[in-house]
Design a protein around this motif. Structure first.
Motif: not given
Length: 318
Positions: A48-59
Motif C-alpha cells: 500500500m505504500d513505500d518510503g524512506v524512514v529516518a530515525r530522529l532519536d531513540e523515541d
C-alpha cells in the motif's frame, strides 16, 4: 520540489515496536542519524505504500510516504493505534505541510550545497548514503537526507515550510556555475525507471505484493509478525505463476502504450485472448535513446531476453 511527499512523525516509548508492525522490514534496529527504505502492506498482504524512514532519536521516527498517501497512511496508523494497539505508548502527527523539502540531485549536487556555506560536513565519510544530519546551510536551519530516488548522487534538504522558496532561490543561484536546472516529475519518473525503482500507484494497483516486485529483500525474516505477513503466506500469494516485475525495451525504440497487455497464445473460456502480463510504467529514455518500460510478466525474471508481444500496438518488446 519534494515538499509534497508525506511526512509523518511517530514518537513514543513504543514507537520502534509500532514501526516493526507497520513495515515489512525491521525498523526498531535503525540507529538515530540513519535512514531505511520501507514497505507498508495492508492486513491482506498487498503493498500500500513505500518510503524512506529516518530515525530522529531513540523515541522518534520520521516516515516519508508517497505524495498522495500522506492522509491515507496517517489514518491507517491511527486506525491500528486506536482500535487494536490502544495501550501502546505511541503518538503520530502528520507534519507534511510543516516542511519544505528540495532534492538536489546529480554529480555536482554536493558542490552546489557546499557553495551555500554550511556547518555540516557533507563528505561521503561524514554523511554516507542513507544517512541524515541537521545544521545550518546557507543560513537555513535544515535537515539534510542523503537519499535518492533518481539513482544519482542526491541530497534532500528539508527546512520549515516558510523558508522553502528562499532556499529554492538560494540553490538556483548557487547552482548557476554548475549548470543547475529544475526538474519535474516526468524527468524523475524516467530516471527512477532507468534505475528500476518502483512507484506506488504505477507498479501497484491493490493486488500486488512486494514479492511480485522483487522486493523480497525488504521483508524481514527475523520478525515474528507484521501487518500482511500471514496474508502473504496464503496459497495464491505464494503461487509461482504470479506475474513478476521486469524491465522492457521496444525493439524499434518506440514507446509502448501504458497499460498494454502481453499477449499469450489461445483464448479463455469466454473466447477472449489470453494475457501473460501488462505494462505498469512506460517512458522514452533520453539516456538510452529508446522506449523503456516496466511491467509485470508471467515468470518474468526467468525470461530475460525473450521477445513478447503486447496488444494495442504492432510493436514488440523484449
Amino acid at each position: 520540489d519534494a515538499s509534497t511527499l508525506g511526512k509523518i512523525i511517530v514518537k513514543g516509548p513504543d514507537a520502534g515496536r509500532f514501526m516493526d508492525m507497520l513495515y515489512t522490514n525491521m525498523m526498531s534496529s535503525l540507529k538515530p542519524g540513519k535512514c531505511r527504505y520501507g514497505l507498508m502492506c495492508s492486513e491482506n498482504g498487498f503493498l500500500m505504500d513505500d518510503g524512506v524512514v529516518a530515525r530522529l532519536d531513540e523515541d522518534t521516527f520520521l516516515c516519508h510516504t508517497t505524495t498522495g498517501g500522506a492522509d491515507r497512511i496517517h489514518a491507517h496508523m491511527e486506525d491500528w493505534l486506536q482500535c487494536e494497539w490502544w495501550d501502546w505508548k505511541v503518538y503520530t502527527a502528520n507534519v507534511t505541510e510543516q516542511w519544505a523539502q528540495i532534492g538536489v540531485v546529480g554529480p555536482k549536487s554536493r558542490a552546489v550545497l557546499e557553495k551555500l556555506g554550511s556547518d555540516i560536513d557533507l563528505s561521503n565519510a561524514a554523511l554516507p548514503f542513507m544517512g541524515w544530519t541537521s545544521g545550518k546551510i546557507g543560513g537555513f536551519d535544515a535537515r539534510i537526507f542523503r537519499i535518492a530516488f533518481a539513482g544519482e548522487l542526491s541530497f534532500e534538504v528539508s527546512v520549515p515550510a516558510s523558508q522553502g522558496r528562499a532556499l529554492w532561490d538560494a540553490l538556483m543561484e548557487a547552482g548557476q556555475e554548475f549548470g543547475v536546472a529544475a526538474y519535474g516529475t516526468e524527468a524523475m519518473h524516467v530516471m527512477r525507471a532507468e534505475k528500476g525503482f518502483i512507484m506506488i500507484g504505477d507498479e501497484t494497483d491493490g493486488t500486488v505484493i512486494p514479492q511480485d516486485l522483487g522486493l523480497d529483500w525488504a521483508i524481514s525474516k527475523k520478525k515474528a509478525d507484521f501487518l500482511g505477513k500471514r496474508a502473504q503466506e496464503r496459497s495464491h500469494m505464494t503461487d509461482p505463476a504470479r506475474w513478476k516485475l521486469v524491465g522492457l525495451e521496444t525493439l524499434d525504440g518506440s514507446v509502448i502504450p501504458d497499460g498494454s497487455y502481453a499477449v499469450a497464445e489461445g483464448v479463455n473460456a469466454n473466447g477472449q485472448g489470453m494475457t501473460q502480463g501488462r505494462v505498469t510504467s512506460t517512458y522514452y529514455s533520453p539516456t538510452l535513446g529508446r522506449g523503456i518500460a516496466m511491467g509485470l510478466v508471467l515468470n518474468g525474471p526467468d525470461r530475460m531476453g525473450e521477445v513478447i508481444e503486447f496488444n494495442t500496438t504492432k510493436k514488440t518488446a523484449k
